[in-house]
Design an enzyme around this catalytic site. Sequence first.
Site, PDB file in Angstrom:
ATOM      1  N   ASP A 191      -8.806   3.251  -2.922  1.00 27.44           N
ATOM      2  CA  ASP A 191      -9.796   3.718  -1.952  1.00 27.44           C
ATOM      3  C   ASP A 191     -11.036   4.267  -2.655  1.00 27.44           C
ATOM      4  O   ASP A 191     -11.223   5.479  -2.796  1.00 27.44           O
ATOM      5  CB  ASP A 191      -9.171   4.783  -1.055  1.00 27.44           C
ATOM      6  CG  ASP A 191      -8.040   4.220  -0.213  1.00 27.44           C
ATOM      7  OD1 ASP A 191      -8.010   2.996  -0.012  1.00 27.44           O
ATOM      8  OD2 ASP A 191      -7.188   4.996   0.236  1.00 27.44           O
ATOM      9  N   GLU A 226       2.839   4.619  -4.243  1.00 31.55           N
ATOM     10  CA  GLU A 226       2.891   5.511  -5.408  1.00 31.55           C
ATOM     11  C   GLU A 226       4.028   6.536  -5.280  1.00 31.55           C
ATOM     12  O   GLU A 226       4.002   7.569  -5.950  1.00 31.55           O
ATOM     13  CB  GLU A 226       1.554   6.252  -5.576  1.00 31.55           C
ATOM     14  CG  GLU A 226       0.345   5.355  -5.730  1.00 31.55           C
ATOM     15  CD  GLU A 226      -0.188   4.852  -4.392  1.00 31.55           C
ATOM     16  OE1 GLU A 226      -0.931   3.856  -4.403  1.00 31.55           O
ATOM     17  OE2 GLU A 226       0.145   5.445  -3.344  1.00 31.55           O
ATOM     18  N   ASP A 280       0.860  -1.187   0.000  1.00 34.53           N
ATOM     19  CA  ASP A 280       0.000   0.000   0.000  1.00 34.53           C
ATOM     20  C   ASP A 280       0.897   1.238   0.000  1.00 34.53           C
ATOM     21  O   ASP A 280       2.105   1.167   0.256  1.00 34.53           O
ATOM     22  CB  ASP A 280      -0.890  -0.032   1.246  1.00 34.53           C
ATOM     23  CG  ASP A 280      -2.043   0.952   1.168  1.00 34.53           C
ATOM     24  OD1 ASP A 280      -2.435   1.341   0.050  1.00 34.53           O
ATOM     25  OD2 ASP A 280      -2.555   1.327   2.237  1.00 34.53           O
TER      26      ASP A 280
END
Length: 815
Positions: free
Chosen positions: A473, A380, A377
Amino acid sequence: MEKLENGVKLNLGDHEAYIRLLSSQISKISILNKGEEEFFSGAIAKKDWAAPEFKVTEDDKKIVLKTNDVTVSINKSPFGIKHLDKNGDVINEDAEQGVGYENGKPYVFKKTDKSEAFYGFGEQTGGLNKRGYNIGLWNTDAYTYDKNDRYLYTSIPFFIGLKHQNAYGLFFDNSYRSYYNMANESDDYYYFYANGGKLTYYFINGPEIKDVIDRYTELTGKMDLPPEWSLGFHQSKWGYLQNDIVRVAKTYREKNIPLDTMHMDIDWMDEYRVFSWDKSGYKYPNPDKLNEDLNNLNVHQVAITDPGVKKDENFPLYQQGIKGDLFVKKADGSTLIGEVWPGESAFPNFVKKDVRDWWALSHKALFDKGVDGFWNDMNELTGKTSTPEWGGPNEPFNPDIVWPQNHMPLDAVLETDDGRKMLAAEGHNIYPHYMAQATKEAFKKLKPNDRPFLLTRGSFAGTQRYATLWTGDNVSNWESLALSLPMNANIGLSGQPFVGNDIGGFAKPDDNYVTPELFARWIEVGAFLPFSRDHYAGGHNEGNGQEPWVFGKEVEDISRKYISMRYELMPYLYNAFKGAHDNGQPVQQPLVYQFQHDPNTYNIEDQYMFGGSLMLTPVVKQGATSRSVYFPAGTKWVDYWTGEEFEGGQTITKHADLGTLPIFVKQDSIIPRREVQQYTGEKKLTNLILDTYLENNASYNFYEDDAKTEDYTRGEFNVTDLNVKKTANHIEFEQNKKVQNFASDIQSYTLKLHEAEEPKKVQAAENKYVKAGSAEELNQQERAYYFDAKENVLYVKIPVNEDHKVNIQTTGGSN
């Protein structure tokens, strides 16, 4: 022109062009400054290609490279490239604006016409067909994204053009922030460009979409076969503590709702120190006990891991990173520090092999406590920094798009293995790809015969060879549910078959929690996603839950029904993933994938094929109890619930109450099924049900292995061709055991024929099949048949070692 072993090198003045033929269907186009080496990003899995046979001719106006399948015609002045098929028809060609560099930015203009549709680009909001879209690729923490967001977590610079019912693909091998204007300015051209880097792209011929994806994933890598447990149902919540994990898993078992995996979000960590278990004494006080409890329930556990390493002089992982010079640097050479969950953190330089090896071995702390898979997670390259300029663009791409301000400075430095300084402007989009590679390496080093399961939020082209993708999300609303269908379709068409969304929605803006109706419709879709997980943000309490039973008995029963169907279909689903492993085919397929010669499918985004034979037409609008359904032309379709048959090429209105997901089966299909399990591996697969919808001929190539180890890579698997053929007065079943290198538990098949008639007799050579009086009696026999007159369904129990054709004699009357 200089002729090369697999193409030509051209002198363009200040630049040089390399046109290389990787195969008779794939070409690589590179335009470089003089003396520059040709470029390969980390997306490329295959660099060594056997040069195809080709001929080169030249005249005053053009240079032509011709293979058996594609002709590449290069115009000399102005320079431009045209690809033609074997019939001489143009597949794709440069537009008059040409190709090249402007202020160091590589660009390509291509001609198009009004008939052309565009698909792919990875994770994108909006519709399925991207014609008319402006698209930007820049990995972004896009919390609560909606249909208007242009930057999401994943960047895949690959798309498919479909023109005059023929398909081709273009892969722009460039990890800088890139842009795609897909006939938005004009119906006559489209273009793409990047903020930096080299002009390198691959042309991939079809003409079928499936051929394009097969060749693209040969270039960028195909997914490995997943462990079967990862295809089961997953449950997760941001806010689960150890006691919640066990309580929820037990409730699944008590309510007979199948479940394979529980996920642990960030609370398992010691103040978010990655690979370090919680020391608070109440969040995850006893990982060994957690492992024991989940093992007793036969539930797997997946733990989240983030790349941010807490800046803490007493934290061994941070100490190791500083001592080993393993972190991303600032432009001045100091360690880059950004703020993420642990607070001030450093970020591993995953582009370097020794960093990936270090990270891989760090997973031992999780493996030792029984963790079975990992969840990358916040990858990025996200995080606030103290740098005043966070790396925003010098010019806006689109005034309607707000530039995301949550990434690392563009001048941050990632050093490669060969010592090259890769700036974050280039490394940002591909950073999660290398993190996924490092995480997969953990299995190779620490559990070498276990099949890896890795879930990732960020990715790049080629990440399918390392990880499963979920779409980040999303939001608990109807728009997010509807948005997921074309999003998943385009991800699948971009070479990533293993994809899913947070069932029920993750985020709850304004405390807008999912309603029973929305969850029911979402679980109906979610049970038929490649990756199936209920995940939500809920805080540390049991209220406002999102597990199936919190919405009342009706929704609980709907959830049980459809999750159980997923487990019944596990042989079918596993074989769909075998197809993805072999040729890159999506598991969740937009209709255009199978039916590209029916233009009516080009823009349909709320129906999809689940595997090769099942068409799902979910209800994704609030309050709706019916929907229109289009049946692709050239195929007959059967209503899964009622048996009603439909000709292709028509649209109907289908009633669908809250508990009904309309499902249609492609006629002449065999769908392998099994009995329901509460988790994969609960019961041995001894009887394989062959759910058959027969008009003329149906066939299935059935694959089987142990579904958990890497033994299949060493040839330990079975392949059996199953064929059912119908003539005027009999039906024949035949099997061909093509490969038999795995000790299967299957002892029998139950051939289930819909819309059948009672047979006069059933026989295989000298072996006669007895008539059973009930399904229960059938199950006790070795060779038998049972006809359900009420449902017009014929069941034939066949030993797996039946060497002869099974002949089902009928009266030849109408069915």
